[in-house]
Design a protein around this motif. Structure first.
Motif, PDB file in Angstrom:
ATOM      1  N   ASN A  23     -12.576 -44.831  20.246  1.00  0.00           N
ATOM      2  CA  ASN A  23     -11.740 -44.613  21.426  1.00  0.00           C
ATOM      3  C   ASN A  23     -10.456 -43.870  21.084  1.00  0.00           C
ATOM      4  N   SER A  24      -9.875 -44.173  19.928  1.00  0.00           N
ATOM      5  CA  SER A  24      -8.618 -43.546  19.506  1.00  0.00           C
ATOM      6  C   SER A  24      -8.705 -43.215  18.015  1.00  0.00           C
ATOM      7  N   PRO A  25      -9.308 -42.066  17.660  1.00  0.00           N
ATOM      8  CA  PRO A  25      -9.452 -41.711  16.247  1.00  0.00           C
ATOM      9  C   PRO A  25      -8.106 -41.649  15.541  1.00  0.00           C
ATOM     10  N   VAL A  26      -8.109 -42.050  14.274  1.00  0.00           N
ATOM     11  CA  VAL A  26      -6.880 -42.046  13.480  1.00  0.00           C
ATOM     12  C   VAL A  26      -6.934 -40.914  12.462  1.00  0.00           C
ATOM     13  N   THR A  27      -5.771 -40.382  12.151  1.00  0.00           N
ATOM     14  CA  THR A  27      -5.656 -39.300  11.173  1.00  0.00           C
ATOM     15  C   THR A  27      -4.887 -39.803   9.959  1.00  0.00           C
ATOM     16  N   LEU A  28      -5.430 -39.543   8.779  1.00  0.00           N
ATOM     17  CA  LEU A  28      -4.790 -39.929   7.530  1.00  0.00           C
ATOM     18  C   LEU A  28      -4.565 -38.694   6.660  1.00  0.00           C
ATOM     19  N   SER A  29      -3.837 -38.875   5.580  1.00  0.00           N
ATOM     20  CA  SER A  29      -3.671 -37.786   4.629  1.00  0.00           C
ATOM     21  C   SER A  29      -5.013 -37.502   3.959  1.00  0.00           C
ATOM     22  N   GLN A  30      -5.106 -36.369   3.278  1.00  0.00           N
ATOM     23  CA  GLN A  30      -6.367 -36.026   2.631  1.00  0.00           C
ATOM     24  C   GLN A  30      -6.765 -37.066   1.595  1.00  0.00           C
ATOM     25  N   SER A  31      -5.840 -37.498   0.768  1.00  0.00           N
ATOM     26  CA  SER A  31      -6.175 -38.477  -0.269  1.00  0.00           C
ATOM     27  C   SER A  31      -6.607 -39.804   0.342  1.00  0.00           C
ATOM     28  N   GLU A  32      -5.949 -40.223   1.412  1.00  0.00           N
ATOM     29  CA  GLU A  32      -6.331 -41.471   2.086  1.00  0.00           C
ATOM     30  C   GLU A  32      -7.695 -41.331   2.755  1.00  0.00           C
ATOM     31  N   SER A  33      -7.935 -40.177   3.379  1.00  0.00           N
ATOM     32  CA  SER A  33      -9.224 -39.935   4.027  1.00  0.00           C
ATOM     33  C   SER A  33     -10.362 -39.962   3.018  1.00  0.00           C
ATOM     34  N   LEU A  34     -10.128 -39.392   1.845  1.00  0.00           N
ATOM     35  CA  LEU A  34     -11.162 -39.374   0.818  1.00  0.00           C
ATOM     36  C   LEU A  34     -11.486 -40.779   0.323  1.00  0.00           C
TER      37      LEU A  34
ATOM     38  N   SER B 162     -16.950 -44.568  11.954  1.00  0.00           N
ATOM     39  CA  SER B 162     -15.566 -44.903  11.622  1.00  0.00           C
ATOM     40  C   SER B 162     -14.619 -44.344  12.670  1.00  0.00           C
ATOM     41  N   ALA B 163     -13.417 -44.906  12.702  1.00  0.00           N
ATOM     42  CA  ALA B 163     -12.389 -44.426  13.612  1.00  0.00           C
ATOM     43  C   ALA B 163     -11.575 -43.302  12.992  1.00  0.00           C
ATOM     44  N   LEU B 164     -12.000 -42.819  11.826  1.00  0.00           N
ATOM     45  CA  LEU B 164     -11.263 -41.771  11.118  1.00  0.00           C
ATOM     46  C   LEU B 164     -11.602 -40.394  11.660  1.00  0.00           C
ATOM     47  N   GLU B 165     -10.592 -39.605  11.932  1.00  0.00           N
ATOM     48  CA  GLU B 165     -10.768 -38.205  12.311  1.00  0.00           C
ATOM     49  C   GLU B 165     -10.586 -37.349  11.056  1.00  0.00           C
ATOM     50  N   LEU B 166     -11.622 -36.608  10.688  1.00  0.00           N
ATOM     51  CA  LEU B 166     -11.585 -35.818   9.468  1.00  0.00           C
ATOM     52  C   LEU B 166     -10.925 -34.466   9.719  1.00  0.00           C
ATOM     53  N   SER B 167     -10.004 -34.095   8.842  1.00  0.00           N
ATOM     54  CA  SER B 167      -9.370 -32.783   8.930  1.00  0.00           C
ATOM     55  C   SER B 167     -10.254 -31.751   8.243  1.00  0.00           C
ATOM     56  N   ASP B 168     -10.015 -30.482   8.546  1.00  0.00           N
ATOM     57  CA  ASP B 168     -10.776 -29.410   7.901  1.00  0.00           C
ATOM     58  C   ASP B 168     -10.555 -29.409   6.391  1.00  0.00           C
ATOM     59  N   GLU B 169      -9.342 -29.769   5.964  1.00  0.00           N
ATOM     60  CA  GLU B 169      -9.042 -29.804   4.544  1.00  0.00           C
ATOM     61  C   GLU B 169      -9.847 -30.890   3.841  1.00  0.00           C
ATOM     62  N   THR B 170      -9.982 -32.036   4.492  1.00  0.00           N
ATOM     63  CA  THR B 170     -10.753 -33.130   3.914  1.00  0.00           C
ATOM     64  C   THR B 170     -12.228 -32.737   3.835  1.00  0.00           C
ATOM     65  N   ILE B 171     -12.735 -32.085   4.871  1.00  0.00           N
ATOM     66  CA  ILE B 171     -14.126 -31.632   4.857  1.00  0.00           C
ATOM     67  C   ILE B 171     -14.357 -30.684   3.703  1.00  0.00           C
ATOM     68  N   ALA B 172     -13.442 -29.754   3.500  1.00  0.00           N
ATOM     69  CA  ALA B 172     -13.594 -28.781   2.408  1.00  0.00           C
ATOM     70  C   ALA B 172     -13.598 -29.487   1.057  1.00  0.00           C
ATOM     71  N   ALA B 173     -12.743 -30.486   0.897  1.00  0.00           N
ATOM     72  CA  ALA B 173     -12.684 -31.222  -0.363  1.00  0.00           C
ATOM     73  C   ALA B 173     -13.972 -31.998  -0.606  1.00  0.00           C
ATOM     74  N   MET B 174     -14.565 -32.572   0.465  1.00  0.00           N
ATOM     75  CA  MET B 174     -15.798 -33.327   0.320  1.00  0.00           C
ATOM     76  C   MET B 174     -16.972 -32.404  -0.002  1.00  0.00           C
ATOM     77  N   GLU B 175     -17.008 -31.248   0.634  1.00  0.00           N
ATOM     78  CA  GLU B 175     -18.103 -30.309   0.383  1.00  0.00           C
ATOM     79  C   GLU B 175     -18.025 -29.737  -1.024  1.00  0.00           C
ATOM     80  N   ALA B 176     -16.815 -29.653  -1.559  1.00  0.00           N
ATOM     81  CA  ALA B 176     -16.644 -29.096  -2.914  1.00  0.00           C
ATOM     82  C   ALA B 176     -16.950 -30.122  -3.991  1.00  0.00           C
ATOM     83  N   ALA B 177     -16.956 -31.403  -3.608  1.00  0.00           N
ATOM     84  CA  ALA B 177     -17.156 -32.477  -4.597  1.00  0.00           C
ATOM     85  C   ALA B 177     -18.594 -32.492  -5.118  1.00  0.00           C
TER      86      ALA B 177
END
Length: 249
Positions: free
Chosen positions: A203-214, A234-249
């Protein structure tokens, strides 16, 4: 792009490695069995089953496995009874998550889930502590090239609540009572659905820093590796930066 489709995209890209571990067939078989159990064994009259079978074929699941999974769902052959369950938990940084399980052994499933949650920085929650943060909805994704105005009109007139267009996918969110009508309208209009399923939408996605999101996503990935787990929301909203970091992992 929504958190749901972003994570779905990442999982799709990892499907090949999942197949090598043999886990994708187990998950697909359960999805087929549940779809057949709830809507019958004829894919022509069961959208969920038709899409589950299509995903299984795309993953090169043997035809015999597909047919056996359907018959297990319709009760034509014996097999351990599959139990659906939802477990609630908090990931690191108090992010609420819902864990959807399909299992033939409830005790094993909850023990495995609890172990993974606590090992990777989360904690289990009481029933109702997290679920209020989500709404059960129908979710449809379409990746073919479309006329956005036409797709919007077809979906909206059939009862869709929201249609979102992103660079490579159209996402449609539907209230439960209108889900079947929207599915049928899209099919009648010639649209190919890549995914059509019931989800838990935050209902209300939350945004965290990249390190916290990871950290949160590390927990979710390990939970999804469990054999009995079908989906994690999850209630986490993923940023584009976090997505890029996950895809690179």
């Amino acid at each position: 792009m929504s958190g749901h489709s972003k994570w779905s995209t990442i999982k799709h890209k990892k499907a090949a490695s999942d197949a090598k571990r043999g886990k994708v067939f187990t998950r697909l078989a359960k999805e087929i069995t549940i779809a057949a159990r709830e809507g019958g064994g004829d894919p022509n009259g069961n959208t969920a089953l038709r899409l589950a079978v299509a995903k299984a074929k795309e993953a090169n699941m043997p035809k015999d496995n597909i047919e056996r999974s359907i018959k297990r769902g319709t009760g034509e052959i014996e097999g351990g009874e599959l139990i659906d369950a939802i477990y609630e938990a908090y990931a690191p940084h108090s992010v609420g998550i819902l864990i959807e399980v399909v299992t033939d052994n409830r005790n094993r499933a909850i023990a495995d889930v609890r172990h993974a949650v606590t090992k990777y920085g989360g904690n289990m929650a009481a029933a109702g502590a997290v679920s209020w943060q989500f709404t059960r909805k129908g979710y449809i994704s379409i990746s073919q090239e479309v006329d956005q105005d036409e797709l919007f009109m077809v979906a909206a007139e059939a009862g869709a609540d929201d249609v979102q267009f992103n660079s490579d996918v159209a996402e449609i969110y539907v209230a439960l009572e209108s889900f079947r009508a929207v599915q049928e309208a899209l099919e009648a209009a010639g649209y190919k659905m890549d995914e059509s399923s019931l989800i838990y939408d935050p209902n209300s996605p939350v945004t965290l820093s990249q390190s916290e999101s990871l950290q949160v996503m590390n927990l979710i990935e390990h939970i999804e590796d469990l054999d009995d787990v079908q989906n994690v929301y999850s209630a986490l909203e993923l940023s584009d930066e976090t997505i890029a970091a996950m895809e690179a992992a």
